[in-house]
Design a protein around this motif. Sequence first.
Motif, PDB file in Angstrom:
ATOM      1  N   GLY A 157       0.810  -1.207   0.000  1.00 34.90           N
ATOM      2  CA  GLY A 157       0.000   0.000   0.000  1.00 34.90           C
ATOM      3  C   GLY A 157       0.848   1.263   0.000  1.00 34.90           C
ATOM      4  O   GLY A 157       2.072   1.221  -0.142  1.00 34.90           O
ATOM      5  N   ILE A 158       0.190   2.409   0.194  1.00 36.64           N
ATOM      6  CA  ILE A 158       0.866   3.707   0.197  1.00 36.64           C
ATOM      7  C   ILE A 158       1.520   3.917   1.550  1.00 36.64           C
ATOM      8  O   ILE A 158       0.906   3.690   2.590  1.00 36.64           O
ATOM      9  CB  ILE A 158      -0.142   4.838  -0.100  1.00 36.64           C
ATOM     10  N   ASP A 159       2.763   4.372   1.540  1.00 34.85           N
ATOM     11  CA  ASP A 159       3.506   4.616   2.771  1.00 34.85           C
ATOM     12  C   ASP A 159       3.169   6.014   3.292  1.00 34.85           C
ATOM     13  O   ASP A 159       3.624   7.012   2.744  1.00 34.85           O
ATOM     14  CB  ASP A 159       5.006   4.497   2.502  1.00 34.85           C
ATOM     15  N   GLY A 160       2.364   6.081   4.334  1.00 38.01           N
ATOM     16  CA  GLY A 160       2.030   7.377   4.914  1.00 38.01           C
ATOM     17  C   GLY A 160       0.818   8.006   4.249  1.00 38.01           C
ATOM     18  O   GLY A 160       0.023   7.354   3.567  1.00 38.01           O
ATOM     19  N   LYS A 161       0.687   9.306   4.419  1.00 38.92           N
ATOM     20  CA  LYS A 161      -0.475  10.051   3.942  1.00 38.92           C
ATOM     21  C   LYS A 161      -0.346  10.357   2.452  1.00 38.92           C
ATOM     22  O   LYS A 161       0.674  10.882   2.003  1.00 38.92           O
ATOM     23  CB  LYS A 161      -0.604  11.346   4.731  1.00 38.92           C
ATOM     24  N   PRO A 162      -1.373  10.076   1.658  1.00 41.06           N
ATOM     25  CA  PRO A 162      -1.315  10.398   0.226  1.00 41.06           C
ATOM     26  C   PRO A 162      -1.235  11.910  -0.007  1.00 41.06           C
ATOM     27  O   PRO A 162      -1.762  12.701   0.784  1.00 41.06           O
ATOM     28  CB  PRO A 162      -2.636   9.833  -0.320  1.00 41.06           C
ATOM     29  N   ILE A 163      -0.597  12.297  -1.085  1.00 42.82           N
ATOM     30  CA  ILE A 163      -0.530  13.698  -1.498  1.00 42.82           C
ATOM     31  C   ILE A 163      -1.796  13.998  -2.284  1.00 42.82           C
ATOM     32  O   ILE A 163      -2.118  13.292  -3.255  1.00 42.82           O
ATOM     33  CB  ILE A 163       0.727  13.952  -2.338  1.00 42.82           C
ATOM     34  N   GLY A 164      -2.513  15.033  -1.900  1.00 45.07           N
ATOM     35  CA  GLY A 164      -3.844  15.277  -2.438  1.00 45.07           C
ATOM     36  C   GLY A 164      -3.897  15.474  -3.936  1.00 45.07           C
ATOM     37  O   GLY A 164      -4.882  15.091  -4.585  1.00 45.07           O
ATOM     38  N   SER A 165      -2.870  16.053  -4.520  1.00 44.49           N
ATOM     39  CA  SER A 165      -2.896  16.364  -5.952  1.00 44.49           C
ATOM     40  C   SER A 165      -2.408  15.214  -6.827  1.00 44.49           C
ATOM     41  O   SER A 165      -2.331  15.354  -8.051  1.00 44.49           O
ATOM     42  CB  SER A 165      -2.039  17.600  -6.228  1.00 44.49           C
ATOM     43  N   VAL A 166      -2.085  14.088  -6.210  1.00 49.98           N
ATOM     44  CA  VAL A 166      -1.502  12.953  -6.928  1.00 49.98           C
ATOM     45  C   VAL A 166      -2.516  11.808  -6.997  1.00 49.98           C
ATOM     46  O   VAL A 166      -3.239  11.542  -6.038  1.00 49.98           O
ATOM     47  CB  VAL A 166      -0.211  12.476  -6.224  1.00 49.98           C
ATOM     48  N   THR A 167      -2.558  11.122  -8.138  1.00 49.73           N
ATOM     49  CA  THR A 167      -3.331   9.892  -8.286  1.00 49.73           C
ATOM     50  C   THR A 167      -2.414   8.711  -8.002  1.00 49.73           C
ATOM     51  O   THR A 167      -1.333   8.603  -8.600  1.00 49.73           O
ATOM     52  CB  THR A 167      -3.902   9.762  -9.709  1.00 49.73           C
ATOM     53  N   TYR A 168      -2.823   7.846  -7.086  1.00 46.94           N
ATOM     54  CA  TYR A 168      -2.033   6.670  -6.728  1.00 46.94           C
ATOM     55  C   TYR A 168      -2.694   5.424  -7.317  1.00 46.94           C
ATOM     56  O   TYR A 168      -3.908   5.255  -7.236  1.00 46.94           O
ATOM     57  CB  TYR A 168      -1.946   6.518  -5.209  1.00 46.94           C
ATOM     58  N   LYS A 169      -1.852   4.561  -7.917  1.00 52.65           N
ATOM     59  CA  LYS A 169      -2.356   3.310  -8.466  1.00 52.65           C
ATOM     60  C   LYS A 169      -1.444   2.166  -8.041  1.00 52.65           C
ATOM     61  O   LYS A 169      -0.215   2.324  -8.014  1.00 52.65           O
ATOM     62  CB  LYS A 169      -2.400   3.366 -10.000  1.00 52.65           C
ATOM     63  N   PRO A 170      -2.021   0.999  -7.726  1.00 58.13           N
ATOM     64  CA  PRO A 170      -1.172  -0.173  -7.476  1.00 58.13           C
ATOM     65  C   PRO A 170      -0.386  -0.495  -8.742  1.00 58.13           C
ATOM     66  O   PRO A 170      -0.920  -0.413  -9.854  1.00 58.13           O
ATOM     67  CB  PRO A 170      -2.179  -1.271  -7.122  1.00 58.13           C
ATOM     68  N   GLN A 171       0.878  -0.861  -8.568  1.00 55.55           N
ATOM     69  CA  GLN A 171       1.762  -0.984  -9.724  1.00 55.55           C
ATOM     70  C   GLN A 171       2.460  -2.340  -9.784  1.00 55.55           C
ATOM     71  O   GLN A 171       3.619  -2.470  -9.397  1.00 55.55           O
ATOM     72  CB  GLN A 171       2.802   0.151  -9.708  1.00 55.55           C
ATOM     73  N   PRO A 172       1.784  -3.339 -10.309  1.00 57.56           N
ATOM     74  CA  PRO A 172       2.487  -4.592 -10.596  1.00 57.56           C
ATOM     75  C   PRO A 172       3.365  -4.399 -11.820  1.00 57.56           C
ATOM     76  O   PRO A 172       3.051  -3.584 -12.694  1.00 57.56           O
ATOM     77  CB  PRO A 172       1.338  -5.572 -10.877  1.00 57.56           C
ATOM     78  N   TYR A 173       4.460  -5.133 -11.884  1.00 59.89           N
ATOM     79  CA  TYR A 173       5.365  -4.985 -13.032  1.00 59.89           C
ATOM     80  C   TYR A 173       4.744  -5.644 -14.256  1.00 59.89           C
ATOM     81  O   TYR A 173       4.479  -6.847 -14.278  1.00 59.89           O
ATOM     82  CB  TYR A 173       6.726  -5.601 -12.723  1.00 59.89           C
ATOM     83  N   ASP A 174       4.489  -4.846 -15.283  1.00 58.95           N
ATOM     84  CA  ASP A 174       3.956  -5.358 -16.545  1.00 58.95           C
ATOM     85  C   ASP A 174       4.506  -4.484 -17.671  1.00 58.95           C
ATOM     86  O   ASP A 174       3.945  -3.457 -18.001  1.00 58.95           O
ATOM     87  CB  ASP A 174       2.429  -5.312 -16.540  1.00 58.95           C
ATOM     88  N   PRO A 175       5.648  -4.891 -18.259  1.00 61.82           N
ATOM     89  CA  PRO A 175       6.289  -4.055 -19.279  1.00 61.82           C
ATOM     90  C   PRO A 175       5.435  -3.820 -20.521  1.00 61.82           C
ATOM     91  O   PRO A 175       5.706  -2.905 -21.305  1.00 61.82           O
ATOM     92  CB  PRO A 175       7.560  -4.829 -19.614  1.00 61.82           C
ATOM     93  N   LYS A 176       4.386  -4.623 -20.706  1.00 61.05           N
ATOM     94  CA  LYS A 176       3.537  -4.462 -21.895  1.00 61.05           C
ATOM     95  C   LYS A 176       2.402  -3.465 -21.659  1.00 61.05           C
ATOM     96  O   LYS A 176       1.731  -3.058 -22.605  1.00 61.05           O
ATOM     97  CB  LYS A 176       2.947  -5.833 -22.287  1.00 61.05           C
ATOM     98  N   LYS A 177       2.194  -3.071 -20.398  1.00 60.98           N
ATOM     99  CA  LYS A 177       1.088  -2.183 -20.091  1.00 60.98           C
ATOM    100  C   LYS A 177       1.530  -1.169 -19.035  1.00 60.98           C
ATOM    101  O   LYS A 177       1.517  -1.469 -17.848  1.00 60.98           O
ATOM    102  CB  LYS A 177      -0.136  -2.965 -19.595  1.00 60.98           C
ATOM    103  N   PRO A 178       1.925   0.038 -19.451  1.00 56.02           N
ATOM    104  CA  PRO A 178       2.366   1.043 -18.481  1.00 56.02           C
ATOM    105  C   PRO A 178       1.239   1.470 -17.544  1.00 56.02           C
ATOM    106  O   PRO A 178       0.053   1.291 -17.832  1.00 56.02           O
ATOM    107  CB  PRO A 178       2.821   2.206 -19.365  1.00 56.02           C
ATOM    108  N   LEU A 179       1.615   2.025 -16.426  1.00 55.40           N
ATOM    109  CA  LEU A 179       0.671   2.365 -15.370  1.00 55.40           C
ATOM    110  C   LEU A 179      -0.419   3.308 -15.861  1.00 55.40           C
ATOM    111  O   LEU A 179      -1.574   3.194 -15.460  1.00 55.40           O
ATOM    112  CB  LEU A 179       1.426   2.993 -14.197  1.00 55.40           C
ATOM    113  N   TYR A 180      -0.066   4.235 -16.753  1.00 53.94           N
ATOM    114  CA  TYR A 180      -1.060   5.218 -17.185  1.00 53.94           C
ATOM    115  C   TYR A 180      -2.126   4.602 -18.093  1.00 53.94           C
ATOM    116  O   TYR A 180      -3.123   5.258 -18.411  1.00 53.94           O
ATOM    117  CB  TYR A 180      -0.396   6.412 -17.883  1.00 53.94           C
ATOM    118  N   GLU A 181      -1.939   3.357 -18.499  1.00 53.93           N
ATOM    119  CA  GLU A 181      -2.955   2.678 -19.314  1.00 53.93           C
ATOM    120  C   GLU A 181      -3.793   1.716 -18.483  1.00 53.93           C
ATOM    121  O   GLU A 181      -4.736   1.103 -19.001  1.00 53.93           O
ATOM    122  CB  GLU A 181      -2.295   1.931 -20.471  1.00 53.93           C
TER     123      GLU A 181
END
Length: 227
Positions: free
Chosen positions: A202-226
């Motif tokens: 999970g997220i370490d500490g308090k999230p930054i309000g202006s940032v979108t957080y997504k779980p990030q498994p390693y998948d070189p064929k599909k970047p996080l923004y997709e």
Amino acid sequence: MFDSLFSRYDRLMLFDTETTGLLYSRDEIIEFAAVVVEKVNGIPKVVQEYDELIAMSPGGFVPPKIEQLTGISTQDLREKGLPKARVARDIAEMIRGNTLLLAYNAHFDLSFLFYFLLRHGDPAILKGKDKLDLYTVYRDRKPYPHKLCNAIEAYGLTGKVVNSHRAVDDVLATVAVMEQMEKEKDDLIRYVNLFGYNPKYGIDGKPIGSVTYKPQPYDPKKPLYEM
């Protein structure tokens, strides 16, 4: 270089902190380093390098493990550390205007920076500033492990830059890593205000309000923004 970033921003500030520990609300920044990049005659150039030790609060000290890791002692901070309010003013000047804030593991450094400004400056200067986490980018591109030293090795930068756990060395290494990232794939702009995190922890500490957080498994064929 960095055409996509400079199409949106006038200035890039890459920064790194060394701290007395991991707790944003309790521990202190003892070194702050930054590199400011602007376009000069149409070419991105480093226009400012900043590296300062920061005086500790009364009664504060550098824990032995941190001194061993960074080489920074309590005595160093007493003799060479700038007043906290002075560093807060310097940071405000560096991020004036339309500036993008960048770091490797930016959630950590931005969290410390917020609390530092809350106590010794004006945290409102961070409002409206976009953020780019190069650690998130690297985790999309390469398999574990993902420390800065691993990125240095993966991009063939060993011997050119170092991950020394001194802020100035680490921020210069981050600049070099970012340059190689852009040569590899020109999609850095798509990671602005998008931070990945390990879905197991999970997220370490308090999230930054202006940032979108997504779980990030390693998948070189599909970047996080997709995802």
